[in-house]
Design a protein around this motif. Sequence first.
Motif, PDB file in Angstrom:
ATOM      1  N   GLY A 186       0.859  -0.950   0.057  1.00  0.00           N
ATOM      2  CA  GLY A 186       0.010   0.052   0.107  1.00  0.00           C
ATOM      3  C   GLY A 186       0.912   1.243  -0.216  1.00  0.00           C
ATOM      4  N   ASP A 187       0.736   1.970   0.975  1.00  0.00           N
ATOM      5  CA  ASP A 187       1.399   3.431   1.178  1.00  0.00           C
ATOM      6  C   ASP A 187       2.624   3.153   1.912  1.00  0.00           C
ATOM      7  OD1 ASP A 187      -0.330   4.487  -0.636  1.00  0.00           O
ATOM      8  OD2 ASP A 187      -1.770   4.987   1.165  1.00  0.00           O
ATOM      9  N   TYR A 188       2.996   1.913   2.392  1.00  0.00           N
ATOM     10  CA  TYR A 188       3.725   1.867   3.428  1.00  0.00           C
ATOM     11  C   TYR A 188       5.094   1.197   2.954  1.00  0.00           C
ATOM     12  CZ  TYR A 188      -0.343   2.765   6.144  1.00  0.00           C
ATOM     13  OH  TYR A 188      -1.670   3.482   6.456  1.00  0.00           O
ATOM     14  N   LYS A 189       6.380   1.647   3.149  1.00  0.00           N
ATOM     15  CA  LYS A 189       7.355   1.098   2.748  1.00  0.00           C
ATOM     16  C   LYS A 189       8.169   0.116   3.588  1.00  0.00           C
ATOM     17  CE  LYS A 189       7.000   3.680  -1.036  1.00  0.00           C
ATOM     18  NZ  LYS A 189       6.777   3.282  -2.072  1.00  0.00           N
ATOM     19  N   THR A 190       7.947   0.311   4.879  1.00  0.00           N
ATOM     20  CA  THR A 190       8.647  -0.751   5.843  1.00  0.00           C
ATOM     21  C   THR A 190       7.608  -1.291   6.910  1.00  0.00           C
ATOM     22  OG1 THR A 190       9.080   1.129   7.545  1.00  0.00           O
ATOM     23  CG2 THR A 190      10.737   0.643   5.973  1.00  0.00           C
ATOM     24  N   LYS A 191       7.873  -2.294   7.413  1.00  0.00           N
ATOM     25  CA  LYS A 191       7.162  -3.141   8.368  1.00  0.00           C
ATOM     26  C   LYS A 191       6.808  -2.149   9.601  1.00  0.00           C
ATOM     27  CE  LYS A 191       6.826  -7.030  11.659  1.00  0.00           C
ATOM     28  NZ  LYS A 191       7.616  -8.250  12.162  1.00  0.00           N
ATOM     29  N   LYS A 192       7.927  -1.195   9.916  1.00  0.00           N
ATOM     30  CA  LYS A 192       7.606  -0.464  11.139  1.00  0.00           C
ATOM     31  C   LYS A 192       6.533   0.814  10.842  1.00  0.00           C
ATOM     32  CE  LYS A 192      10.460   2.744  13.991  1.00  0.00           C
ATOM     33  NZ  LYS A 192      11.822   3.022  14.695  1.00  0.00           N
ATOM     34  N   SER A 193       6.567   1.195   9.579  1.00  0.00           N
ATOM     35  CA  SER A 193       5.569   2.343   9.292  1.00  0.00           C
ATOM     36  C   SER A 193       4.230   1.673   9.193  1.00  0.00           C
ATOM     37  CB  SER A 193       6.058   2.947   7.969  1.00  0.00           C
ATOM     38  OG  SER A 193       6.099   2.019   6.792  1.00  0.00           O
ATOM     39  N   TYR A 194       4.229   0.415   8.731  1.00  0.00           N
ATOM     40  CA  TYR A 194       2.960  -0.220   8.686  1.00  0.00           C
ATOM     41  C   TYR A 194       2.309  -0.246  10.091  1.00  0.00           C
ATOM     42  CZ  TYR A 194      -0.807  -3.521   7.638  1.00  0.00           C
ATOM     43  OH  TYR A 194      -2.099  -4.473   7.693  1.00  0.00           O
ATOM     44  N   ASP A 195       3.039  -1.025  10.803  1.00  0.00           N
ATOM     45  CA  ASP A 195       2.527  -1.384  12.319  1.00  0.00           C
ATOM     46  C   ASP A 195       2.230   0.062  12.962  1.00  0.00           C
ATOM     47  OD1 ASP A 195       2.953  -3.756  11.977  1.00  0.00           O
ATOM     48  OD2 ASP A 195       4.748  -4.047  12.720  1.00  0.00           O
ATOM     49  N   SER A 196       3.033   1.095  12.718  1.00  0.00           N
ATOM     50  CA  SER A 196       2.766   2.413  13.326  1.00  0.00           C
ATOM     51  C   SER A 196       1.281   2.919  12.915  1.00  0.00           C
ATOM     52  CB  SER A 196       3.756   3.363  13.181  1.00  0.00           C
ATOM     53  OG  SER A 196       3.626   4.726  13.590  1.00  0.00           O
ATOM     54  N   ALA A 197       1.079   2.772  11.602  1.00  0.00           N
ATOM     55  CA  ALA A 197      -0.175   3.297  10.971  1.00  0.00           C
ATOM     56  C   ALA A 197      -1.511   2.263  11.411  1.00  0.00           C
ATOM     57  CB  ALA A 197      -0.138   3.165   9.559  1.00  0.00           C
ATOM     58  N   LEU A 198      -1.048   1.265  11.722  1.00  0.00           N
ATOM     59  CA  LEU A 198      -2.189   0.289  12.097  1.00  0.00           C
ATOM     60  C   LEU A 198      -2.508   0.548  13.358  1.00  0.00           C
ATOM     61  CD1 LEU A 198      -3.688  -2.237  11.202  1.00  0.00           C
ATOM     62  CD2 LEU A 198      -1.840  -3.567  12.248  1.00  0.00           C
ATOM     63  N   ALA A 199      -1.633   1.010  14.202  1.00  0.00           N
ATOM     64  CA  ALA A 199      -1.933   1.008  15.938  1.00  0.00           C
ATOM     65  C   ALA A 199      -2.759   2.408  16.037  1.00  0.00           C
ATOM     66  CB  ALA A 199      -0.617   1.316  16.688  1.00  0.00           C
ATOM     67  N   LYS A 200      -2.564   3.237  14.971  1.00  0.00           N
ATOM     68  CA  LYS A 200      -3.353   4.655  14.992  1.00  0.00           C
ATOM     69  C   LYS A 200      -4.796   4.349  14.343  1.00  0.00           C
ATOM     70  CE  LYS A 200       0.733   7.646  14.857  1.00  0.00           C
ATOM     71  NZ  LYS A 200       1.604   8.613  14.032  1.00  0.00           N
ATOM     72  N   ASN A 201      -4.795   3.685  13.449  1.00  0.00           N
ATOM     73  CA  ASN A 201      -6.034   3.480  12.857  1.00  0.00           C
ATOM     74  C   ASN A 201      -6.243   1.925  12.439  1.00  0.00           C
ATOM     75  OD1 ASN A 201      -8.395   4.338  11.534  1.00  0.00           O
ATOM     76  ND2 ASN A 201      -7.270   4.496   9.465  1.00  0.00           N
ATOM     77  N   PRO A 202      -6.762   1.338  13.344  1.00  0.00           N
ATOM     78  CA  PRO A 202      -7.194  -0.247  13.328  1.00  0.00           C
ATOM     79  C   PRO A 202      -8.111  -0.512  12.380  1.00  0.00           C
ATOM     80  CG  PRO A 202      -7.754   0.525  15.781  1.00  0.00           C
ATOM     81  CD  PRO A 202      -6.885   1.696  15.090  1.00  0.00           C
ATOM     82  N   SER A 203      -8.519  -1.607  11.689  1.00  0.00           N
ATOM     83  CA  SER A 203      -9.277  -1.815  10.937  1.00  0.00           C
ATOM     84  C   SER A 203      -9.863  -3.232  11.231  1.00  0.00           C
ATOM     85  CB  SER A 203      -9.015  -1.764   9.263  1.00  0.00           C
ATOM     86  OG  SER A 203     -10.191  -2.359   8.362  1.00  0.00           O
ATOM     87  N   VAL A 204     -11.153  -3.631  10.738  1.00  0.00           N
ATOM     88  CA  VAL A 204     -11.934  -4.976  11.363  1.00  0.00           C
ATOM     89  C   VAL A 204     -11.208  -6.018  10.306  1.00  0.00           C
ATOM     90  CG1 VAL A 204     -14.087  -4.178  11.962  1.00  0.00           C
ATOM     91  CG2 VAL A 204     -13.614  -4.535   9.550  1.00  0.00           C
ATOM     92  N   PHE A 205     -10.323  -5.686   9.295  1.00  0.00           N
ATOM     93  CA  PHE A 205      -9.859  -6.514   8.495  1.00  0.00           C
ATOM     94  C   PHE A 205      -8.380  -6.609   8.699  1.00  0.00           C
ATOM     95  CE2 PHE A 205     -13.415  -4.826   5.884  1.00  0.00           C
ATOM     96  CZ  PHE A 205     -13.990  -5.947   5.604  1.00  0.00           C
ATOM     97  N   ASP A 206      -7.787  -6.117   9.780  1.00  0.00           N
ATOM     98  CA  ASP A 206      -6.510  -6.247  10.147  1.00  0.00           C
ATOM     99  C   ASP A 206      -6.073  -7.608  10.341  1.00  0.00           C
ATOM    100  OD1 ASP A 206      -6.107  -3.632   9.913  1.00  0.00           O
ATOM    101  OD2 ASP A 206      -6.377  -3.115  12.032  1.00  0.00           O
TER     102      ASP A 206
END
Length: 368
Positions: A186-206
Motif C-alpha cells: 500500500g502506502d507503507y515502505k517498511t514494516k515499522k511504518s505499517y505497524d505504526s499506522a495500524l496502531a493509530k487506525n485499526p481496521s476490522v480486516f487487520d
Amino acid sequence: MSHGKIRENKTCLNCGHQVEERFCPHCGQENIERRQPFHFLFTHFVEDFTHYDGQFWGTVKNLLFKPGKLTNIYLEGKRQIFVPPVKLYIFVSFITFFVFALFPMVNLNFNDSEGGKKSDKASVFKKMQSPDAQRMLDSIKAKKNLTAEDSLAIKSLTTLSDSAKINDVKEILELNKKIDSNAGYGDYKTKKSYDSALAKNPSVFDFIQTPIAHKFFELKEKGVSKEKIFLSMIEKSYHNLPKALFIYLPLFAFFLWIFHSKKKWWYFDHGIFTLHYFSFLLLTILLIFLLTKLIGLTGFWLINTILYALVIILSLYSIAYFFIAHRKVYHAHGLVSFIIGTLLFTINFLAFMFLVVGLALISFLMIH
C-alpha cells in the motif's frame, strides 16, 4: 473376491468363531492362510479397490453416465451394490492428484538446460503453438506474392517461436529480480511504518491484512526473488488443494441442506449426494486433463479436433450433470429444480472462488 488360499482350520483368527465358508459370519474376516505369496500384496490391493466382481467398474459407469443413481440407491439402503461414497471419493481423489503429480499441468522450470545452453524446448510459447498454426505459417510463406496481411501474420507467428525463450519471459515478468527496495505494501515502505499506522487506525480486516503485510516485508528483507515466490505459491497451492476440497465438502452439503426440506432430507442425505458429485467432478477433471495432454502429441488435425470437441463436451456435461443429478435425487419439479440448482451452482461457485483465494493467501504466508 480374494484368491488367497483358505485355511483348513475353521476357527476365525480374528474373533475365534466357527467359519463354515470363506468369510466369518461374526466379524466378516476372510479365513485365508496367514502367509501368502508376495504377489498377493499387490493383487489384494487391486481387488480391494476394483472388486473383480464388477462393483468398482459398475460404480464408475453409473457415476459417469447415470447422474443421481448412486445416491438414490445408497439412500434406499442398498449399500453393498456399489463402492461406498467415502471410499469412492478417497480413491478417485488419490488417483486424480497422483496423475497430476506424474504429469504436471504446467512446466514451471525456468532454468536453462544442462551446460548453460538454451534449449528450443524451453520456449513456453513454442509449446503452446499448435500444428495448425505451423501449417498456416508454411502455407503463407509458400505464396509467391505476399499481402500486407500475410506479412503481419508471419511476423506474429514467428515472433514468439524465435525469441520467446524462457529467459526472455523471465525478464519480461522480472521473475529473476528481487522485490524492489522501493516497493511497499500500500502506502507503507517498511514494516515499522505499517505497524505504526495500524496502531493509530485499526481496521476490522487487520486480522487478514496484517499477516500478509508482515510476510511481504519479511520476503522483501530476505531478498527473495519473484520467481521463488511464484513457484512456491504454485507448489504449496497444489499440495493444499486436496485438503481444501475435502474441507469444502461439508460446506457444499450445508448449502444443499439450506435449500431443501429439513423434515424430508437430512444433512446425511446431502452429504451422500455431495460425495458422489465431487467424485464425478474429480473424475471428469482427470479425463479432461488427460485429453488436453494428448492434444498436440500427434500432427493430425482431425485427431486434435476430436480431442478438443471431447474436452468441450465433457466441460459442458460436468455443468449439466449437477442439474440432472439434483432433479433425480430430490424429485423436484423441472422449473423449481432448475431455479434451485442455479442458485446452488452460483453460490457454490462464488464460495469456491473465495476458498481458492484463501488458499492462495495461505500459500503465500507459508513461503519461507
